[in-house]
Design an enzyme around this catalytic site. Sequence first.
Site, mmCIF file in Angstrom:
data_model
loop_
_atom_site.group_PDB
_atom_site.id
_atom_site.type_symbol
_atom_site.label_atom_id
_atom_site.label_comp_id
_atom_site.label_asym_id
_atom_site.label_seq_id
_atom_site.Cartn_x
_atom_site.Cartn_y
_atom_site.Cartn_z
ATOM 1 N N GLU A 189 0.796 -1.240 0.000
ATOM 2 C CA GLU A 189 0.000 0.000 0.000
ATOM 3 C C GLU A 189 0.832 1.297 0.000
ATOM 4 O O GLU A 189 0.643 2.160 0.846
ATOM 5 C CB GLU A 189 -0.973 -0.008 1.186
ATOM 6 N N GLU A 219 -6.471 -10.479 -1.336
ATOM 7 C CA GLU A 219 -7.284 -10.207 -0.141
ATOM 8 C C GLU A 219 -8.760 -10.064 -0.498
ATOM 9 O O GLU A 219 -9.402 -9.090 -0.126
ATOM 10 C CB GLU A 219 -6.802 -8.916 0.541
#
Length: 382
Positions: A164, A288
């Site tokens: 991220e 995810e």
Amino acid sequence: MPSLRPLLSLCLLFPVILTGCNASAPNAAESPNALMTLKERYADFFLVGATADLESYITHSPLLKNHFSSMTTENAMKFEQLQNIEGEFTFETADNMINFARENGLSTRGHALVWHRQTPDWLFNNSDGKPVSKDELLSKMRAHITTVVSHFKGRIEAWDVVNEAIMDDGTMRTHTEEADDQKSAWYGIAGEEYIAEAFHTAHAADPKAKLFYNDYYNYIPARQQAIFNLLQTLLNQDVPVHGVGLQAHINTIPSNDPNHQSSQQSVKNLEKAIQLYASLGLEVHITEMDVSLYIGGFPYTEKDYYTEASIPESLKLKQAERYAAFFEMFRRNSDIIASVTLWGIADDNTWLSEFDSGRADFPLLFDTQHQPKKAFDAIMNF
Ligand code: 9MR
């Protein structure tokens, strides 16, 4: 139609192993896939993984063992879990989890070496509260990665090395982001350099492990272009990046608010990201995935929160259709997608129910009783 009786008696004996045993599974006895497990159904396409947490790898082990071919550690390998006190590494839980996975033939994904969240204070600040220097931070980062990746050498197939690093508008995540939990002290102290350095260090510690850059909302065009640019730059600099992880936390229905990120959440946009990244020669993992029942940006109040009993059938169907549509696209791209991981095992253990609001969500393929849902049937029947 074959008699249901033998199947029902088997279901009583092995309710978890036989996936078609829930009363709600339509035509369980008729469907050719009713007795197949998820990993068997997807054996010709890609690995199907689930993330397991500090205890769920034990409490949910029958599901993990029967249905999944890969396991990610949800929290057990984050910085604060492995080195909360400088120089003191605590590997016990992560070791137990990885041993469990390997003993049961699951491929292993290590998550995540460098992230702006779940880091201990000592990493970024000296004891006087002042930020550490760039050299100090990079040296602490190298020490952490070297110790952790060496410890698991040969036991982790894929590492999420950097997680991220990019924002929705395509800019780098910096220390100046508005919300505290969005700020990156990595960037603030070390600049963009920490990314390449993290990959080099991980590669030196385990040259055979596949190293991934992992990020979310890849369906947003500005984000996917920025992730592509970052990956391309790293590859041009001979940084050992082998793959890219697309998180895929999605919603049952995209938002109709054009300013909400999830309004851009379409199969087409995600497919574009997958193909764009793969054009760099990178391996693609969906890392995810979950499908929240709630619509992004909608002003829910407590009375609107779902309980497992109150979820309308129509919404269960919508969730199933959403899973089916994304999995159909994943299968279509199975030449470039090597692994698809669900962020959780069953609805009784999901990060989406962890919020302070107390709002429960039911985003996975198995319900709180560990029984397969309509969403499960939807991705099995194709
Ligand atoms: O699922 C994780 C949850 O239990 C933690 O409380 C949370 C802390 O930030 O992190 C969750 O996992 C995140 C993952 O590490 C990175 N991508 C987003 C995931 C969901 O927030």
